[in-house]
Design an enzyme around this catalytic site. Structure first.
Site, PDB file in Angstrom:
ATOM      1  N   ASN A 136      -6.188 -57.744 -23.308  1.00  0.00           N
ATOM      2  CA  ASN A 136      -5.911 -56.813 -24.405  1.00  0.00           C
ATOM      3  C   ASN A 136      -6.478 -57.428 -25.676  1.00  0.00           C
ATOM      4  O   ASN A 136      -6.181 -58.589 -25.991  1.00  0.00           O
ATOM      5  CB  ASN A 136      -4.410 -56.595 -24.586  1.00  0.00           C
ATOM      6  CG  ASN A 136      -3.820 -55.692 -23.522  1.00  0.00           C
ATOM      7  OD1 ASN A 136      -4.528 -55.226 -22.628  1.00  0.00           O
ATOM      8  ND2 ASN A 136      -2.527 -55.444 -23.618  1.00  0.00           N
ATOM      9  N   ARG A 173      -4.817 -46.682 -16.963  1.00  0.00           N
ATOM     10  CA  ARG A 173      -3.790 -47.723 -16.874  1.00  0.00           C
ATOM     11  C   ARG A 173      -2.486 -47.177 -17.453  1.00  0.00           C
ATOM     12  O   ARG A 173      -2.475 -46.667 -18.578  1.00  0.00           O
ATOM     13  CB  ARG A 173      -4.215 -48.969 -17.658  1.00  0.00           C
ATOM     14  CG  ARG A 173      -3.100 -50.006 -17.798  1.00  0.00           C
ATOM     15  CD  ARG A 173      -3.588 -51.261 -18.537  1.00  0.00           C
ATOM     16  NE  ARG A 173      -2.521 -52.233 -18.648  1.00  0.00           N
ATOM     17  CZ  ARG A 173      -1.998 -52.674 -19.796  1.00  0.00           C
ATOM     18  NH1 ARG A 173      -2.464 -52.221 -20.965  1.00  0.00           N
ATOM     19  NH2 ARG A 173      -1.023 -53.546 -19.800  1.00  0.00           N
ATOM     20  N   TYR A 233      -7.858 -56.566 -29.873  1.00  0.00           N
ATOM     21  CA  TYR A 233      -7.937 -55.614 -30.986  1.00  0.00           C
ATOM     22  C   TYR A 233      -8.669 -56.127 -32.222  1.00  0.00           C
ATOM     23  O   TYR A 233      -9.251 -55.349 -32.955  1.00  0.00           O
ATOM     24  CB  TYR A 233      -6.516 -55.223 -31.434  1.00  0.00           C
ATOM     25  CG  TYR A 233      -5.774 -54.362 -30.445  1.00  0.00           C
ATOM     26  CD1 TYR A 233      -5.083 -54.927 -29.377  1.00  0.00           C
ATOM     27  CD2 TYR A 233      -5.772 -52.983 -30.573  1.00  0.00           C
ATOM     28  CE1 TYR A 233      -4.400 -54.139 -28.456  1.00  0.00           C
ATOM     29  CE2 TYR A 233      -5.092 -52.182 -29.658  1.00  0.00           C
ATOM     30  CZ  TYR A 233      -4.413 -52.759 -28.613  1.00  0.00           C
ATOM     31  OH  TYR A 233      -3.759 -51.974 -27.704  1.00  0.00           O
ATOM     32  N   HIS A 253       5.857 -53.307 -18.892  1.00  0.00           N
ATOM     33  CA  HIS A 253       5.304 -53.316 -20.250  1.00  0.00           C
ATOM     34  C   HIS A 253       6.493 -53.352 -21.217  1.00  0.00           C
ATOM     35  O   HIS A 253       6.813 -52.361 -21.880  1.00  0.00           O
ATOM     36  CB  HIS A 253       4.424 -52.082 -20.457  1.00  0.00           C
ATOM     37  CG  HIS A 253       3.524 -52.122 -21.656  1.00  0.00           C
ATOM     38  ND1 HIS A 253       2.148 -51.988 -21.571  1.00  0.00           N
ATOM     39  CD2 HIS A 253       3.797 -52.267 -22.979  1.00  0.00           C
ATOM     40  CE1 HIS A 253       1.617 -52.043 -22.796  1.00  0.00           C
ATOM     41  NE2 HIS A 253       2.601 -52.202 -23.680  1.00  0.00           N
ATOM     42  N   GLU A 305       1.210 -58.569 -21.816  1.00  0.00           N
ATOM     43  CA  GLU A 305       1.377 -59.420 -22.992  1.00  0.00           C
ATOM     44  C   GLU A 305       2.690 -60.198 -23.032  1.00  0.00           C
ATOM     45  O   GLU A 305       3.555 -59.927 -23.883  1.00  0.00           O
ATOM     46  CB  GLU A 305       1.250 -58.565 -24.264  1.00  0.00           C
ATOM     47  CG  GLU A 305      -0.075 -57.841 -24.374  1.00  0.00           C
ATOM     48  CD  GLU A 305      -0.241 -57.065 -25.676  1.00  0.00           C
ATOM     49  OE1 GLU A 305       0.750 -56.903 -26.403  1.00  0.00           O
ATOM     50  OE2 GLU A 305      -1.364 -56.629 -25.963  1.00  0.00           O
ATOM     51  N   GLU A 315      -6.728 -53.113 -22.727  1.00  0.00           N
ATOM     52  CA  GLU A 315      -6.448 -52.398 -23.977  1.00  0.00           C
ATOM     53  C   GLU A 315      -7.458 -52.813 -25.027  1.00  0.00           C
ATOM     54  O   GLU A 315      -7.799 -53.994 -25.132  1.00  0.00           O
ATOM     55  CB  GLU A 315      -5.055 -52.744 -24.555  1.00  0.00           C
ATOM     56  CG  GLU A 315      -3.898 -52.110 -23.849  1.00  0.00           C
ATOM     57  CD  GLU A 315      -2.562 -52.479 -24.483  1.00  0.00           C
ATOM     58  OE1 GLU A 315      -2.502 -52.743 -25.708  1.00  0.00           O
ATOM     59  OE2 GLU A 315      -1.561 -52.512 -23.737  1.00  0.00           O
TER      60      GLU A 315
HETATM   61  C1  GBH Z   1      -0.584 -53.769 -27.802  1.00  0.00           C
HETATM   62  O1  GBH Z   1      -0.350 -55.074 -28.257  1.00  0.00           O
HETATM   63  C2  GBH Z   1       0.528 -53.285 -26.918  1.00  0.00           C
HETATM   64  O2  GBH Z   1       0.326 -53.686 -25.578  1.00  0.00           O
HETATM   65  C3  GBH Z   1       0.698 -51.778 -26.980  1.00  0.00           C
HETATM   66  O3  GBH Z   1       1.870 -51.406 -26.340  1.00  0.00           O
HETATM   67  C4  GBH Z   1       0.666 -51.330 -28.428  1.00  0.00           C
HETATM   68  O4  GBH Z   1       0.919 -49.975 -28.589  1.00  0.00           O
HETATM   69  C5  GBH Z   1      -0.690 -51.667 -28.990  1.00  0.00           C
HETATM   70  O5  GBH Z   1      -0.850 -53.051 -28.943  1.00  0.00           O
HETATM   71  C6  GBH Z   1      -0.889 -51.279 -30.443  1.00  0.00           C
HETATM   72  O6  GBH Z   1      -0.035 -52.007 -31.264  1.00  0.00           O
HETATM   73  O7  GBH Z   1       3.622 -59.749 -35.716  1.00  0.00           O
HETATM   74  O8  GBH Z   1       1.899 -60.920 -36.909  1.00  0.00           O
HETATM   75  O9  GBH Z   1       2.795 -61.838 -34.903  1.00  0.00           O
HETATM   76  C7  GBH Z   1      -1.319 -55.517 -29.173  1.00  0.00           C
HETATM   77  C8  GBH Z   1      -1.266 -56.964 -29.467  1.00  0.00           C
HETATM   78  C9  GBH Z   1      -0.109 -58.711 -30.455  1.00  0.00           C
HETATM   79  C10 GBH Z   1      -0.566 -56.797 -31.751  1.00  0.00           C
HETATM   80  C11 GBH Z   1       0.911 -59.159 -31.447  1.00  0.00           C
HETATM   81  C12 GBH Z   1       0.458 -57.217 -32.781  1.00  0.00           C
HETATM   82  C13 GBH Z   1       1.694 -59.020 -33.655  1.00  0.00           C
HETATM   83  C14 GBH Z   1       1.186 -59.824 -34.767  1.00  0.00           C
HETATM   84  N1  GBH Z   1      -0.244 -57.285 -30.448  1.00  0.00           N
HETATM   85  N2  GBH Z   1       0.592 -58.645 -32.767  1.00  0.00           N
HETATM   86  S1  GBH Z   1       2.466 -60.628 -35.634  1.00  0.00           S
END
Ligand code: GBH
Length: 476
Positions: A306, A74, A308, A120, A166, A377
Site C-alpha cells: 500500500n 480487492r 500513497y 482490514h 497494514e 492500494e
Molecule cells: C490506507 O492506509 C488504508 O488501508 C485505507 O483503509 C484507507 O482508507 C486509505 O489508506 C486512505 O487513508 O497519523 O501521521 O502517523 C494508508 C496508509 C498510513 C495513511 C498511516 C495514514 C498515518 C500517518 N496510512 N498514515 S500519521
C-alpha cells in the site's frame, strides 16, 4: 515502458468502510463499531453502520467494476459476519459465509479476479473484551488461525489471499496515537488507556505470528489443491533525507522506512527485526520464540504494497521518549532547500510524489530480493473535494493526474528497473467511510451521494483508468 500482458489492475475497498449493514444477518460487533460510538473519535461523528451499503449492493458494485474494465478487485471480509464473537470455540454464522461465497462466484462470473483481505482492522469486539484482542500473544493468533481456516475452506475459488492490511496502522494508530480503534494511548493525559511505550510492539509481534499461522494453514491444508497464493499488505511512504548532505538525515530517512516496512518484512524475509528497531526499543520489542520464528520466516508468497506518498525526513537530537514511535526523527513536506514534495490534499499525511513510488518499489525489491509485488492500494484525496458541488466532484482531474503519474512511475519500475509488480489496485472503488475522518474525506474514483440513498456516480478518474492501463499494458 510497459507492463506485461497478464498484469492485473482494479480497485480496492475494505469491509467496514463500504459494507454498512452492521446489524444484518447476524453480524457481531467489531472494535470499530465500539470506537465510533465514543464521542470525539470520528471527525464528523459518523460510523460505518450504513456506509456505501455495499453489503446489499453487490450486483451494482460488480457491474461498476465491469464497466470500468477492472480485471481484479480487492476487498476484505468481516470476521464478525463469519464468526460473530470471533473465537475458535464460538459459533460460525452460515449467512455470513454464504454472502461472501456468492460475492466471489459473481466476481468470477464477471471475469474479475478476487483478492481477499482477511482482516482490514475490524477485529471482533468480543475478542478485545474477552482477552485484550491483538494484545494477547497466546489467544489472538489461534483465533485468527481458526477464522482463516473457516474462510479458506469455504472459498476455495479465491486464489489471492492477504492476511492483514497494514499491521503498522493496527499497532501504531490503535495502540500509540490512539487515532484508530481500540484507541489506546498513553500520550494524552486525559484519556490514557494502555502503555504506548510497549503495546504497539507487542501488537505488531502478535499480528506477525497470526499471519504466520494463517499462512501455514493455507500451505498445509489448502494450497496443494487450491493452488492460490498468500501474503501480507504493508504500508510505507518513500523517504528523502531533508538534507542529502547530512549523513544523519540520510540514515534517518532509511530508518523511517525500516520502522514502517521492515518491522514486518524483515522477520518475514530475513527472520529478524531490523537492528535500528532493536537499538531504539531494546527489550520493549518482543523476541521471537523458535516456534514463532518458524511460522513467520518465509511466510510471503507475494508482497502486498500500500503506497500513497513520500516525506522529507530530518534526524533529531537526543533520545526519543519511549512513547515516540517514530523515534529520533521528524518529517517535513519541504526539503532543506525549500522544494515542496507535492501539492496538498485533503489528507494531512498525503502529498503526491510519483517518483517516490518508483523509489520505494526499488527500495523494496533490492532489500527483499525482487519478490512478486501486488500494489494493493494507491490513491489520493483532493483538498476541499467534499465542499464542491456534485458536477465538480465528478470532474476530478487532480485524481486522474495522480493515477496517471503513479501508474507510469510503476511501469518504469517494472520495465526499466526490473521490479516484479504483478498487479495494481487503486484506492478506492468508491468514496467510503474514511476511518477517523468519517465521510468528509473522499478517496473514491466513484462518487457516493450519502444524502441520496448511497447513489454511485463515476468520476472522471474512474472513466480514465482503463485508458491509463491500456497505454502501458502489452497487448496479448
Ligand atoms: C490506507 O492506509 C488504508 O488501508 C485505507 O483503509 C484507507 O482508507 C486509505 O489508506 C486512505 O487513508 O497519523 O501521521 O502517523 C494508508 C496508509 C498510513 C495513511 C498511516 C495514514 C498515518 C500517518 N496510512 N498514515 S500519521
Amino acid at each position: 515502458m510497459s507492463l506485461p500482458s497478464d498484469f492485473l489492475w482494479g480497485f480496492a475497498t475494505a469491509a467496514y468502510q463500504v459494507e454498512g449493514a452492521t446489524q444484518q444477518d447476524g453480524r457481531g460487533a467489531t472494535i470499530w463499531d465500539t470506537f465510533c460510538a465514543i464521542p470525539g473519535k470520528i471527525a464528523d461523528g459518523t460510523d460505518g453502520s450504513v456506509a456505501c451499503d455495499s453489503y446489499n449492493r453487490t450486483a451494482e458494485d460488480i457491474a461498476l467494476l465491469k464497466r470500468l474494465g477492472a480485471t481484479c478487485y480487492r476487498f476484505s471480509l468481516s470476521w464478525s459476519r463469519i464468526i460473530p464473537l470471533g473465537g475458535r470455540n464460538d459459533p460460525v454464522n452460515q449467512a455470513g459465509i454464504d454472502h461472501y461465497v456468492k460475492f466471489v462466484d459473481d466476481l468470477l462470473e464477471a471475469g474479475i479476479v478476487p483478492f481477499i483481505t482477511l482482516l482490514h482492522w475490524d477485529v471482533p469486539d468480543e475478542l478485545d473484551k474477552r482477552y485484550g484482542g491483538l494484545l494477547n500473544r497466546q489467544e489472538f493468533p489461534l483465533d485468527f488461525e481458526n477464522y482463516a481456516r473457516v474462510v479458506f475452506k469455504s472459498i476455495p475459488k479465491c486464489k489471492n489471499w492477504i492476511t492483514f492490511n497494514e499491521p503498522w496502522c493496527s499497532s501504531i494508530l490503535g495502540y500509540s496515537t490512539g487515532f484508530f480503534a481500540p484507541g489506546h494511548t498513553s500520550n494524552r493525559a486525559k484519556s490514557a488507556i494502555g502503555d504506548s511505550s510497549r503495546e504497539p510492539w507487542i501488537v505488531g509481534h502478535n499480528l506477525l505470528v497470526a499471519h504466520g499461522r494463517a499462512v501455514k494453514v493455507y500451505r498445509d491444508e489448502f494450497k496443494p489443491a487450491d493452488k492460490g497464493e498468500i501474503g501480507i499488505t504493508l504500508n510505507g511512504d518513500y523517504t528523502y533525507p531533508w538534507d542529502p548532505e547530512d549523513p544523519r538525515d540520510v540514515e534517518a530517512a532509511n530508518r523511517k522506512i525500516e520502522f514502517a516496512i521492515s518491522w514486518f518484512a524483515d522477520p518475514i524475509y530475513f527472520g529478524k527485526y531490523p537492528d535500528s528497531m532493536r537499538k531504539q526499543l531494546g527489550d520493549r520489542l518482543p523476541e521471537f520464540t523458535p516456534e514463532e520464528l518458524a511460522l513467520v520466516q518465509g511466510s510471503n508468497d507475494f508482497y502486498g504494497m500500500n503506497h500513497y506518498t513520500a516525506d522529507y525526513v530530518k534526524h533529531g537530537d537526543g533520545n526519543p521518549a519511549p512513547e515516540d514511535f517514530l523515534g529520533d526523527l521528524s518529517t517535513h513536506p519541504y526539503s532543506k532547500s525549500g522544494d515542496c514534495i507535492g501539492p496538498e490534499t485533503q489528507s494531512f499525511w498525503l502529498r503526491p510524489n510519483p517518483e517516490g513510488f518508483r523509489g520505494l518499489l526499488n527500495w523494496l525489491s533490492k532489500r527483499y530480493g525482487y519478490p512478486n509485488i501486488y500494489v494493493t492500494e494507491n490513491g489520493t484525496s483532493i483538498l476541499g473535494e467534499n465542499d464542491l458541488k456534485e458536477p465538480e466532484i465528478l470532474n476530478d482531474e487532480f485524481r486522474y493526474k495522480y493515477f496517471y503519474d503513479y501508474v507510469n512511475a510503476m511501469a518504469k519500475a517494472v520495465s526499466e528497473d526490473g521490479c516484479n509488480v504483478k498487479g495494481y489496485m487503486a484506492w478506492s472503488l468508491m468514496d467510503n467511510f474514511e476511518w477517523a475522518e468519517g465521510y468528509e474525506t473522499r478517496f473514491g474514483v466513484t462518487y457516493v451521494n450519502y444524502a441520496d440513498g448511497q447513489q454511485r456516480k463515476e468520476k472522471y478518474s474512474a472513466k480514465k483508468m482503463k485508458e491509463i492501463f491500456d497505454a502501458v499494458i502489452e497487448k496479448k
